[in-house]
Structures are given as structure tokens and as C-alpha cells.
Design a protein around this motif. Structure first.
Motif, PDB file in Angstrom:
ATOM      1  N   GLY A   1      22.322 -28.844  43.633  1.00  0.00           N
ATOM      2  CA  GLY A   1      21.854 -27.483  43.814  1.00  0.00           C
ATOM      3  C   GLY A   1      22.628 -26.511  42.950  1.00  0.00           C
ATOM      4  O   GLY A   1      23.553 -26.879  42.211  1.00  0.00           O
ATOM      5  N   ASP A   2      22.285 -25.248  43.079  1.00  0.00           N
ATOM      6  CA  ASP A   2      22.919 -24.191  42.288  1.00  0.00           C
ATOM      7  C   ASP A   2      24.043 -23.529  43.082  1.00  0.00           C
ATOM      8  O   ASP A   2      24.260 -22.336  42.992  1.00  0.00           O
ATOM      9  CB  ASP A   2      21.866 -23.153  41.884  1.00  0.00           C
ATOM     10  CG  ASP A   2      22.404 -22.172  40.852  1.00  0.00           C
ATOM     11  OD1 ASP A   2      23.282 -22.568  40.063  1.00  0.00           O
ATOM     12  OD2 ASP A   2      21.957 -21.004  40.841  1.00  0.00           O
ATOM     13  N   GLY A   3      24.734 -24.320  43.875  1.00  0.00           N
ATOM     14  CA  GLY A   3      25.804 -23.792  44.718  1.00  0.00           C
ATOM     15  C   GLY A   3      25.340 -23.663  46.150  1.00  0.00           C
ATOM     16  O   GLY A   3      24.171 -23.334  46.413  1.00  0.00           O
TER      17      GLY A   3
ATOM     18  N   VAL B   1      19.935 -22.946  49.423  1.00  0.00           N
ATOM     19  CA  VAL B   1      20.089 -23.093  50.875  1.00  0.00           C
ATOM     20  C   VAL B   1      18.779 -23.566  51.493  1.00  0.00           C
ATOM     21  O   VAL B   1      17.709 -22.983  51.233  1.00  0.00           O
ATOM     22  CB  VAL B   1      20.522 -21.765  51.536  1.00  0.00           C
ATOM     23  CG1 VAL B   1      20.682 -21.952  53.038  1.00  0.00           C
ATOM     24  CG2 VAL B   1      21.811 -21.254  50.917  1.00  0.00           C
ATOM     25  N   LEU B   2      18.863 -24.626  52.296  1.00  0.00           N
ATOM     26  CA  LEU B   2      17.732 -25.051  53.117  1.00  0.00           C
ATOM     27  C   LEU B   2      17.868 -24.331  54.455  1.00  0.00           C
ATOM     28  O   LEU B   2      18.765 -24.633  55.248  1.00  0.00           O
ATOM     29  CB  LEU B   2      17.756 -26.562  53.302  1.00  0.00           C
ATOM     30  CG  LEU B   2      17.651 -27.397  52.028  1.00  0.00           C
ATOM     31  CD1 LEU B   2      17.855 -28.881  52.349  1.00  0.00           C
ATOM     32  CD2 LEU B   2      16.301 -27.182  51.362  1.00  0.00           C
ATOM     33  N   LEU B   3      16.990 -23.381  54.698  1.00  0.00           N
ATOM     34  CA  LEU B   3      17.065 -22.540  55.892  1.00  0.00           C
ATOM     35  C   LEU B   3      15.965 -22.959  56.862  1.00  0.00           C
ATOM     36  O   LEU B   3      14.773 -22.835  56.564  1.00  0.00           O
ATOM     37  CB  LEU B   3      16.909 -21.069  55.518  1.00  0.00           C
ATOM     38  CG  LEU B   3      16.997 -20.055  56.656  1.00  0.00           C
ATOM     39  CD1 LEU B   3      18.355 -20.132  57.361  1.00  0.00           C
ATOM     40  CD2 LEU B   3      16.755 -18.642  56.137  1.00  0.00           C
ATOM     41  N   PHE B   4      16.379 -23.461  58.026  1.00  0.00           N
ATOM     42  CA  PHE B   4      15.427 -23.954  59.022  1.00  0.00           C
ATOM     43  C   PHE B   4      15.181 -22.892  60.090  1.00  0.00           C
ATOM     44  O   PHE B   4      16.074 -22.105  60.433  1.00  0.00           O
ATOM     45  CB  PHE B   4      15.967 -25.228  59.684  1.00  0.00           C
ATOM     46  CG  PHE B   4      15.981 -26.426  58.767  1.00  0.00           C
ATOM     47  CD1 PHE B   4      14.914 -27.302  58.738  1.00  0.00           C
ATOM     48  CD2 PHE B   4      17.049 -26.650  57.919  1.00  0.00           C
ATOM     49  CE1 PHE B   4      14.907 -28.400  57.887  1.00  0.00           C
ATOM     50  CE2 PHE B   4      17.066 -27.736  57.061  1.00  0.00           C
ATOM     51  CZ  PHE B   4      15.995 -28.616  57.041  1.00  0.00           C
TER      52      PHE B   4
ATOM     53  N   GLU C   1      25.039 -32.646  46.142  1.00  0.00           N
ATOM     54  CA  GLU C   1      26.069 -31.612  46.086  1.00  0.00           C
ATOM     55  C   GLU C   1      25.470 -30.267  45.712  1.00  0.00           C
ATOM     56  O   GLU C   1      24.366 -30.171  45.178  1.00  0.00           O
ATOM     57  CB  GLU C   1      27.153 -32.009  45.073  1.00  0.00           C
ATOM     58  CG  GLU C   1      26.627 -32.389  43.710  1.00  0.00           C
ATOM     59  CD  GLU C   1      27.665 -33.100  42.846  1.00  0.00           C
ATOM     60  OE1 GLU C   1      28.874 -32.911  43.074  1.00  0.00           O
ATOM     61  OE2 GLU C   1      27.254 -33.852  41.938  1.00  0.00           O
ATOM     62  N   GLY C   2      26.234 -29.232  46.046  1.00  0.00           N
ATOM     63  CA  GLY C   2      25.850 -27.879  45.661  1.00  0.00           C
ATOM     64  C   GLY C   2      24.723 -27.293  46.461  1.00  0.00           C
ATOM     65  O   GLY C   2      23.991 -26.426  45.967  1.00  0.00           O
ATOM     66  N   ILE C   3      24.566 -27.742  47.725  1.00  0.00           N
ATOM     67  CA  ILE C   3      23.500 -27.182  48.557  1.00  0.00           C
ATOM     68  C   ILE C   3      24.072 -26.707  49.889  1.00  0.00           C
ATOM     69  O   ILE C   3      25.137 -27.149  50.325  1.00  0.00           O
ATOM     70  CB  ILE C   3      22.365 -28.187  48.810  1.00  0.00           C
ATOM     71  CG1 ILE C   3      22.852 -29.381  49.640  1.00  0.00           C
ATOM     72  CG2 ILE C   3      21.753 -28.658  47.503  1.00  0.00           C
ATOM     73  CD1 ILE C   3      21.727 -30.297  50.077  1.00  0.00           C
ATOM     74  N   GLY C   4      23.344 -25.812  50.527  1.00  0.00           N
ATOM     75  CA  GLY C   4      23.681 -25.335  51.857  1.00  0.00           C
ATOM     76  C   GLY C   4      22.553 -25.646  52.819  1.00  0.00           C
ATOM     77  O   GLY C   4      21.391 -25.759  52.423  1.00  0.00           O
ATOM     78  N   VAL C   5      22.912 -25.778  54.099  1.00  0.00           N
ATOM     79  CA  VAL C   5      21.924 -26.049  55.145  1.00  0.00           C
ATOM     80  C   VAL C   5      22.248 -25.127  56.317  1.00  0.00           C
ATOM     81  O   VAL C   5      23.404 -25.045  56.746  1.00  0.00           O
ATOM     82  CB  VAL C   5      21.968 -27.514  55.619  1.00  0.00           C
ATOM     83  CG1 VAL C   5      20.814 -27.793  56.564  1.00  0.00           C
ATOM     84  CG2 VAL C   5      21.936 -28.475  54.445  1.00  0.00           C
ATOM     85  N   GLU C   6      21.240 -24.462  56.840  1.00  0.00           N
ATOM     86  CA  GLU C   6      21.478 -23.514  57.922  1.00  0.00           C
ATOM     87  C   GLU C   6      20.315 -23.536  58.903  1.00  0.00           C
ATOM     88  O   GLU C   6      19.156 -23.662  58.522  1.00  0.00           O
ATOM     89  CB  GLU C   6      21.663 -22.098  57.370  1.00  0.00           C
ATOM     90  CG  GLU C   6      22.089 -21.079  58.411  1.00  0.00           C
ATOM     91  CD  GLU C   6      22.588 -19.784  57.808  1.00  0.00           C
ATOM     92  OE1 GLU C   6      22.721 -18.795  58.560  1.00  0.00           O
ATOM     93  OE2 GLU C   6      22.853 -19.760  56.588  1.00  0.00           O
ATOM     94  N   GLY C   7      20.646 -23.432  60.187  1.00  0.00           N
ATOM     95  CA  GLY C   7      19.643 -23.390  61.228  1.00  0.00           C
ATOM     96  C   GLY C   7      20.286 -23.049  62.549  1.00  0.00           C
ATOM     97  O   GLY C   7      21.460 -22.664  62.612  1.00  0.00           O
ATOM     98  N   SER C   8      19.522 -23.204  63.614  1.00  0.00           N
ATOM     99  CA  SER C   8      20.017 -22.925  64.959  1.00  0.00           C
ATOM    100  C   SER C   8      19.343 -23.900  65.911  1.00  0.00           C
ATOM    101  O   SER C   8      18.174 -23.749  66.250  1.00  0.00           O
ATOM    102  CB  SER C   8      19.702 -21.474  65.369  1.00  0.00           C
ATOM    103  OG  SER C   8      20.163 -21.215  66.686  1.00  0.00           O
ATOM    104  N   THR C   9      20.090 -24.934  66.308  1.00  0.00           N
ATOM    105  CA  THR C   9      19.520 -25.954  67.165  1.00  0.00           C
ATOM    106  C   THR C   9      20.581 -26.500  68.108  1.00  0.00           C
ATOM    107  O   THR C   9      21.761 -26.576  67.752  1.00  0.00           O
ATOM    108  CB  THR C   9      18.925 -27.115  66.330  1.00  0.00           C
ATOM    109  OG1 THR C   9      18.320 -28.059  67.210  1.00  0.00           O
ATOM    110  CG2 THR C   9      19.979 -27.818  65.496  1.00  0.00           C
ATOM    111  N   ASP C  10      20.146 -26.886  69.304  1.00  0.00           N
ATOM    112  CA  ASP C  10      21.051 -27.533  70.256  1.00  0.00           C
ATOM    113  C   ASP C  10      21.131 -29.016  69.898  1.00  0.00           C
ATOM    114  O   ASP C  10      20.779 -29.896  70.670  1.00  0.00           O
ATOM    115  CB  ASP C  10      20.535 -27.356  71.683  1.00  0.00           C
ATOM    116  CG  ASP C  10      21.525 -27.890  72.719  1.00  0.00           C
ATOM    117  OD1 ASP C  10      22.741 -27.907  72.427  1.00  0.00           O
ATOM    118  OD2 ASP C  10      21.094 -28.292  73.815  1.00  0.00           O
ATOM    119  N   GLY C  11      21.595 -29.275  68.696  1.00  0.00           N
ATOM    120  CA  GLY C  11      21.694 -30.621  68.143  1.00  0.00           C
ATOM    121  C   GLY C  11      22.385 -30.527  66.799  1.00  0.00           C
ATOM    122  O   GLY C  11      23.174 -29.617  66.558  1.00  0.00           O
ATOM    123  N   VAL C  12      22.061 -31.434  65.896  1.00  0.00           N
ATOM    124  CA  VAL C  12      22.736 -31.535  64.606  1.00  0.00           C
ATOM    125  C   VAL C  12      21.923 -30.836  63.519  1.00  0.00           C
ATOM    126  O   VAL C  12      20.720 -31.056  63.403  1.00  0.00           O
ATOM    127  CB  VAL C  12      22.952 -33.015  64.227  1.00  0.00           C
ATOM    128  CG1 VAL C  12      23.613 -33.129  62.857  1.00  0.00           C
ATOM    129  CG2 VAL C  12      23.799 -33.712  65.291  1.00  0.00           C
TER     130      VAL C  12
END
Length: 297
Positions: free
Chosen positions: A5-7, A12-15, A39-50
Motif C-alpha cells: 500500500g501507500d502507507g 486504509v481498508l475501512l469497514f 505491507e503499507g496498509i491500514g485496517v479499521e473497523g468496529s466489531t466485537d471480534g477481530v
């Protein structure tokens, strides 16, 4: 597999909120995957899990000699929330930043089986547990410059097969407890060299459960130093909760028993014992002896 990714804050993968975890699942189609780079990626979300899971939870596949570089945030302040879960990594290079949604709940990084990983650079915060080593076997890993901050407990180990791991440098700050080590192998201890402590609200070690003595601290920062405590009443044990091994030199008085972790090791005065973190020491005496505690170097 190669994904770049580009940092981690630009790509960013936004769920959406409440998407069932894991939001992003990286796995191998066969038993072992070699030489992947993600490498170079972000992941973001809100879950009662992983939010981000690497490898199968049943260890049916492994990543070998891979490179992972992520930022992951789980914005769910719930008990099962976890930003990153790592399952069965071998000889991998890992650099990650992981955050939860607050001190009350959740885990920033959960490591479930990792062996001979030469460079694990983990920054974890804003969760009940910073780095939780659990499940399977984790040994022979090197953690460099680990940063655990703004968490209830910095490092938690609760499995017997987590041993012979080396932590180099790093910091634990703004925590209730630095360590909660309830399992492990004292004969093949994990070692943390030169940790730097910031604010520790309650204690270095959480001794409220059944502590294991499978973590050795070498040259911790001076904030953990305590003076020699007063000798307690005869037969009353004292716990070394300084977070470091100390040599205790007992002098004078009339001593009939020096009891280390419930076992009598001396029956006279003018002796010394090594008291590791979490271990207890009691003296049986009729005339009060003196003692001096000196940190081990």
C-alpha cells in the motif's frame, strides 16, 4: 503474495461498524505459505471480534518467512474486541501498530503461536490488554522495541508453551500492570532486556491470580527500583513485587528458617538468597535480623 500500500494511513481498508469479525482475514490456501509480503496498509473497523486476523485460528496453515507491516484499529469498546490476531507465524518479520477503543475492554494484539520470528516490532495501546500471548506454542521469538501503552496490562502470558522469547528495549507506560504472567516455563523463561517504564498505576506484576515466574527482567529502568523493605514479623512472607530479581542478604538476629516460596532453604542467619519477581520470602526468628535487598545485574 505481494501487496504493498501507500502507507498505513493512506491505504486504509475501512469497514462499516458491527461487521462480524474478522473484518480482514489473511490466510493460506495450503498448509504453509512462504515469502509473502503484505505491507503499507491500514485496517479499521468496529466489531466485537477481530479486525485483522493473520493465519487460521486452528493453526491449519502457517506463514513462513513472510513480512507484515500494518496499522489496525478496532473502535469497539467491547470485551471480545481485538485489533490484530496472529496465528502461527514462523521466521516472519512483523511491524504493526494496533489500538483498541479504551482501557476497559478488548485486546490490541493477540499472538497465538509464533516460532523463531526474528523481528517482531509491536506497538499496542488503548485496550484492556496490550500484547496477549496465548494459545498454541510461542517460543524463540525476538521482540524489538515493543511499545505497550495506555492499556490495563502491558504483557499477558497465560499458556505454558510460551517460553524462550526475547524482548529487547521498548517501553511500558500508562498501565495498571506492566505484566500478568499466569503461566509459562520457569526453566526456559522469557527475557525482557532493559524495558523502560512510564506510569504504572498499580504494580509491575499482577499477583492477584496465580503468577508464574517465567519472565526475567534484565536492567529495567530505574523507576522500578525500591529501597530495602522492612523485615516483616516472624514467619510472615513478603513478595518481591519490584519487577526485578534481587539478592537478599540476611544478617544478625536469631534465625531458624529462611523460607523461599514455601520451602526452607537455610536454617541460620548471615546467608543470602536470590528472590525473583513474584517470589516470596519469609524468616522465622526469635531476634529480629537485618537484611539488604540489592538488584541483580
Amino acid at each position: 503474495i505481494k501487496i504493498t500500500g501507500d502507507g498505513p494511513r493512506n491505504s486504509v481498508l475501512l469497514f462499516d461498524n458491527a461487521v462480524a469479525g474478522p473484518n480482514l482475514y489473511i490466510t493460506a490456501s495450503s498448509g504453509v505459505n512462504f515469502y509473502s509480503r503484505i505491507e503499507g496498509i491500514g485496517v479499521e473497523g468496529s466489531t466485537d471480534g477481530v479486525i485483522l486476523r493473520v493465519g487460521a485460528a486452528d493453526f491449519s496453515n502457517a506463514f513462513n518467512s513472510a513480512v507484515f507491516d500494518f496499522v489496525a484499529n478496532n473502535n469497539s469498546n467491547t470485551s471480545n474486541a481485538c485489533a490484530v490476531e496472529l496465528n502461527f507465524l514462523a521466521a516472519c518479520y512483523v511491524r504493526l501498530v494496533a489500538n483498541g477503543a479504551g482501557l476497559a475492554n478488548g485486546t490490541a494484539v493477540r499472538l497465538r503461536q509464533g516460532v523463531y520470528n526474528p523481528a517482531m516490532s509491536i506497538q499496542a495501546g488503548n485496550a484492556r490488554k496490550g500484547l496477549h500471548i496465548t494459545g498454541g506454542s510461542t517460543y524463540g521469538d525476538t521482540f524489538d522495541a515493543t511499545l505497550l501503552e495506555v492499556v490495563g496490562t502491558g504483557l499477558t502470558i497465560d499458556v505454558v508453551n510460551a517460553f524462550a522469547n526475547l524482548f529487547l528495549g521498548g517501553s511500558i507506560a500508562q498501565v495498571d500492570y506492566a505484566f500478568d504472567i499466569s503461566n509459562g516455563n520457569p526453566e526456559l523463561a522469557n527475557v525482557w532486556m532493559a524495558p523502560v517504564y512510564g506510569t504504572i498505576n498499580t504494580d509491575v506484576f499482577n499477583l492477584t491470580g496465580t503468577p508464574s515466574h517465567s519472565l526475567t527482567l534484565l536492567w529495567p529502568s530505574a523507576t522500578t527500583l525500591t529501597g530495602t523493605p522492612a523485615v516483616p514479623a516472624s514467619t510472615v512472607p513478603i513478595t518481591n513485587d519490584s519487577g526485578e530479581a534481587v539478592d537478599v542478604y540476611i544478617t544478625g538476629g536469631a534465625v531458624s528458617a529462611v523460607v523461599l516460596n514455601g520451602a526452607t532453604v537455610h536454617t541460620v542467619t548471615n546467608v543470602s538468597v536470590r528472590l525473583n519477581p513474584g517470589h516470596t520470602l519469609a524468616l522465622t526468628y526469635t531476634i529480629l535480623p537485618g537484611w539488604t535487598w540489592i538488584r541483580c545485574r
